[in-house]
Design an enzyme around this catalytic site. Structure first.
Site, PDB file in Angstrom:
ATOM      1  N   SER A   1      -1.701  -5.911   1.417  1.00  0.00           N
ATOM      2  CA  SER A   1      -0.474  -6.520   1.942  1.00  0.00           C
ATOM      3  C   SER A   1       0.531  -5.483   2.406  1.00  0.00           C
ATOM      4  CB  SER A   1       0.168  -7.402   0.867  1.00  0.00           C
ATOM      5  OG  SER A   1       0.567  -6.597  -0.237  1.00  0.00           O
ATOM      6  N   GLY A   2       0.318  -4.222   2.030  1.00  0.00           N
ATOM      7  CA  GLY A   2       1.261  -3.165   2.375  1.00  0.00           C
ATOM      8  C   GLY A   2       2.236  -2.832   1.261  1.00  0.00           C
ATOM      9  N   LYS A   3       1.982  -3.343   0.075  1.00  0.00           N
ATOM     10  CA  LYS A   3       2.934  -3.154  -1.025  1.00  0.00           C
ATOM     11  C   LYS A   3       3.086  -1.697  -1.441  1.00  0.00           C
ATOM     12  CE  LYS A   3      -0.510  -4.649  -4.355  1.00  0.00           C
ATOM     13  NZ  LYS A   3      -1.556  -4.721  -3.324  1.00  0.00           N
TER      14      LYS A   3
ATOM     15  N   THR B   1      -1.857   4.182 -12.461  1.00  0.00           N
ATOM     16  CA  THR B   1      -2.458   3.547 -13.640  1.00  0.00           C
ATOM     17  C   THR B   1      -3.963   3.349 -13.509  1.00  0.00           C
ATOM     18  OG1 THR B   1      -2.044   1.341 -12.757  1.00  0.00           O
ATOM     19  CG2 THR B   1      -0.307   2.309 -14.151  1.00  0.00           C
TER      20      THR B   1
ATOM     21  N   HIS C   1      -4.692   6.482  -0.881  1.00  0.00           N
ATOM     22  CA  HIS C   1      -3.316   6.470  -1.392  1.00  0.00           C
ATOM     23  C   HIS C   1      -2.788   7.897  -1.526  1.00  0.00           C
ATOM     24  CE1 HIS C   1      -2.350   2.267  -2.836  1.00  0.00           C
ATOM     25  NE2 HIS C   1      -3.588   2.129  -2.394  1.00  0.00           N
TER      26      HIS C   1
END
Length: 188
Positions: free
Chosen positions: A15-17, A38, A53
Site C-alpha cells: 500500500s506504500g505504508k 521487527t 526496504h
C-alpha cells in the site's frame, strides 16, 4: 493520554505504508533517525523484500533489529531530536504468535507484558515516533484457528496503538488517508 509525537501508519500489503513512514522521518525535525526492524528473515524471498526496504533508506540512519523486545529498543533509541521508525507491528506480533521452530520457549506467553511495556514506552517517548502496521481485517474471516487468532490480535493491537496516537494514516494504493489528527497542545 496520547503520546506527544506519535504517528501510526496502517495499510495493506504494497500500500506504500513503509515508504510513506520513511518520507515522514525524512521530512521531520529529527537529527537522528533509528529504524527498528521487527522482521525475522526465514527464506530467500523474504530476504529480498527486506533488501528492497534497506536499499530505500538513507545510509546514515541507524538500524536496530528487534524481533521481540520492542519497548527496550524504543527506549534506547528515543530522545529529544531523535526519530524512531518502527516497521512493523505486523511482524512483531507474528514473532510472538508464530515463533521460529528453534525457539526454546512459547513466546506468545510474553506478548501481553511486552505489549504493555511497548505502550508505556510510547507514552514516555520524547522524540518523533512513527509506527507502521498492516491493516488485514478488511477481508474475509480466515478458516484456520491460528490465522483467525492472528487477525483478531493484530486488530486489537492496531486499535490500542491508534488510541495512543495523535495522528493515524491509512495508506491505500500509495495514497495517505488521514484517519485521525489531534491538534498539538499549546503552551499558554
Amino acid at each position: 493520554m496520547p503520546a506527544h509525537d506519535l504517528t501510526f501508519v496502517l495499510g495493506g500489503a504494497r500500500s506504500g505504508k513503509s515508504a510513506y513512514a520513511e518520507q515522514l522521518a525524512l521530512a521531520g525535525p529529527a537529527h537522528t533517525v533509528t529504524y527498528i526492524a521487527t522482521a525475522r528473515i526465514a527464506d530467500d524471498e523474504f530476504a529480498a523484500r527486506v533488501a528492497h526496504h534497506q536499499a530505500r533508506r538513507p545510509p546514515h540512519w541507524l538500524l536496530r533489529e528487534t524481533p521481540l523486545e520492542l519497548a527496550s529498543a524504543l527506549a534506547a533509541a528515543d530522545g529529544p531530536g531523535h526519530c524512531v521508525l518502527i516497521d512493523c507491528l505486523t511482524l512483531w506480533l507474528a514473532n510472538f504468535l508464530c515463533p521460529p521452530e528453534h525457539a526454546a520457549a512459547d513466546a506468545s506467553a510474553d506478548y501481553p507484558a511486552q505489549l504493555v511495556a511497548f505502550e508505556t514506552a510510547l507514552l514516555h517517548a520524547t522524540g518523533q515516533i512513527i509506527v507502521v502496521s498492516n491493516e488485514i481485517g478488511l477481508g474475509v474471516v480466515p478458516t484456520g484457528a491460528l490465522t483467525r487468532q492472528y487477525v483478531d490480535e493484530l486488530g486489537r493491537l492496531n486499535q490500542r496503538i491508534a488510541a495512543l496516537s495523535p495522528r493515524v494514516t491509512l495508506m491505500v494504493a500509495g495514497l495517505p488517508l488521514t484517519l485521525k489528527t489531534t491538534p498539538a497542545a499549546t503552551d499558554a
